[in-house]
Scaffold this motif. Sequence first.
Motif, short mmCIF file in Angstrom:
data_model
loop_
_atom_site.label_atom_id
_atom_site.label_comp_id
_atom_site.label_asym_id
_atom_site.label_seq_id
_atom_site.Cartn_x
_atom_site.Cartn_y
_atom_site.Cartn_z
N SER A 39 21.32 26.01 -38.79
CA SER A 39 20.08 26.83 -38.62
C SER A 39 19.78 26.59 -37.40
O SER A 39 19.63 25.41 -36.67
N VAL A 40 19.59 27.71 -36.51
CA VAL A 40 18.93 27.72 -35.10
C VAL A 40 17.73 28.42 -35.07
O VAL A 40 17.91 29.75 -35.71
N SER A 41 16.67 28.03 -34.40
CA SER A 41 15.62 28.97 -34.16
C SER A 41 15.42 28.95 -32.71
O SER A 41 15.63 28.09 -31.85
N TRP A 42 14.63 30.17 -32.20
CA TRP A 42 14.44 30.10 -30.95
C TRP A 42 13.01 30.38 -30.66
O TRP A 42 12.21 31.04 -31.35
N TYR A 43 12.30 29.85 -29.62
CA TYR A 43 10.95 29.91 -29.26
C TYR A 43 10.69 30.31 -27.81
O TYR A 43 11.45 29.80 -27.03
N GLN A 44 9.61 30.92 -27.48
CA GLN A 44 9.06 30.90 -26.22
C GLN A 44 8.03 30.02 -26.05
O GLN A 44 6.96 30.19 -26.80
N GLN A 45 7.74 29.23 -25.00
CA GLN A 45 6.38 28.57 -24.48
C GLN A 45 6.10 28.78 -23.25
O GLN A 45 6.71 28.50 -22.22
N PHE A 65 13.17 33.95 -33.14
CA PHE A 65 14.06 34.18 -34.14
C PHE A 65 14.42 32.92 -34.94
O PHE A 65 14.39 31.90 -34.38
N GLN A 66 15.15 33.14 -36.05
CA GLN A 66 15.61 31.99 -36.97
C GLN A 66 16.92 32.49 -37.31
O GLN A 66 16.86 33.65 -38.12
N TYR A 67 17.98 31.80 -37.27
CA TYR A 67 19.30 32.16 -37.76
C TYR A 67 19.78 31.02 -38.85
O TYR A 67 19.71 29.69 -38.46
N TYR A 68 20.45 31.33 -39.92
CA TYR A 68 20.87 30.46 -40.87
C TYR A 68 22.13 30.99 -41.31
O TYR A 68 22.12 32.03 -41.75
N GLU A 69 23.22 30.20 -41.21
CA GLU A 69 24.66 30.57 -41.73
C GLU A 69 24.93 32.06 -41.15
O GLU A 69 25.50 32.99 -41.86
N LYS A 70 24.58 32.24 -39.75
CA LYS A 70 24.95 33.49 -38.96
C LYS A 70 24.16 34.62 -39.33
O LYS A 70 24.62 35.50 -38.91
N TYR A 75 28.10 27.94 -35.26
CA TYR A 75 26.54 27.60 -35.36
C TYR A 75 25.87 27.55 -34.19
O TYR A 75 24.67 27.69 -34.02
N SER A 76 26.54 27.82 -32.92
CA SER A 76 26.02 27.96 -31.58
C SER A 76 25.07 29.43 -31.72
O SER A 76 25.65 30.05 -32.57
N SER A 77 24.38 29.37 -30.66
CA SER A 77 23.56 30.84 -30.68
C SER A 77 23.28 31.30 -29.31
O SER A 77 23.45 30.42 -28.38
N GLU A 78 23.06 32.71 -29.26
CA GLU A 78 22.63 33.06 -27.89
C GLU A 78 21.37 33.78 -28.14
O GLU A 78 21.01 34.47 -29.37
N LEU A 79 20.47 33.72 -27.18
CA LEU A 79 19.28 34.76 -27.13
C LEU A 79 19.43 35.65 -25.85
O LEU A 79 19.68 35.05 -24.55
#
Lengths: 114, 112
Positions: free
Chosen positions: A31-37, A47-52, A72-76
Amino acid sequence: DAGVTQSPTHLIKTRGQHVTLRCSPISGHKSVSWYQQVLGQGPQFIFQYYEKEERGRGNFPDRFSARQFPNYSSELNVNALLLGDSALYLCASSGTGTGMNEQYFGPGTRLTVT
Amino acid sequence: EDQVTQSPEALRLQEGESSSLNCSYTVSGLRGLFWYRQDPGKGPEFLFTLYSAGEEKEKERLKATLTKKESFLHITAPKPEDSATYLCAVLGSWSGYSTLTFGKGTMLLVSP
């Protein structure tokens, strides 16, 4: 053991441009999630992605999109950048359940839009 | 819309002076409450997950508790290395999606 890695570390873009941020999760995490701070605020969930597959979505415009790859790597991706998109973008991975618990964060990508 | 409010915004303690940080929340169907620690220029570091009212978790000088409306992070005999921003977050759901909502954090400074 390597933690969550993000690239690039810093980025300067001009209004209207497009940006791609990358994240590699901890080995074995699906699982990968993205956040803005924004400075002085807590992280805002994008966003959150799990198993693509997309499993979670925050209140962000359609200019923001993401995907997860077979490893399981991710792009935003952020299109048509605005000054207000300047922030620290954080990626987190989780190996617990469907991925929203016990998240491990990367160091972030600092995006500056001029 | 889920909301998380943390108080105080900033807290200054002397080494050894115990205190508590507050996190009050409104969420439709709480699926978990999380505490994180964030040092300047770094990503948040996971501390605790709490799932139901009455639950408590401890780690070194930190203890987290949960009620139906709020959570407390108790810091016992803090040391200067405990200085950081402490973030609270709640896991809920909206239109079938998982959502995670963070508070603005409490900035803790522990002086020797």
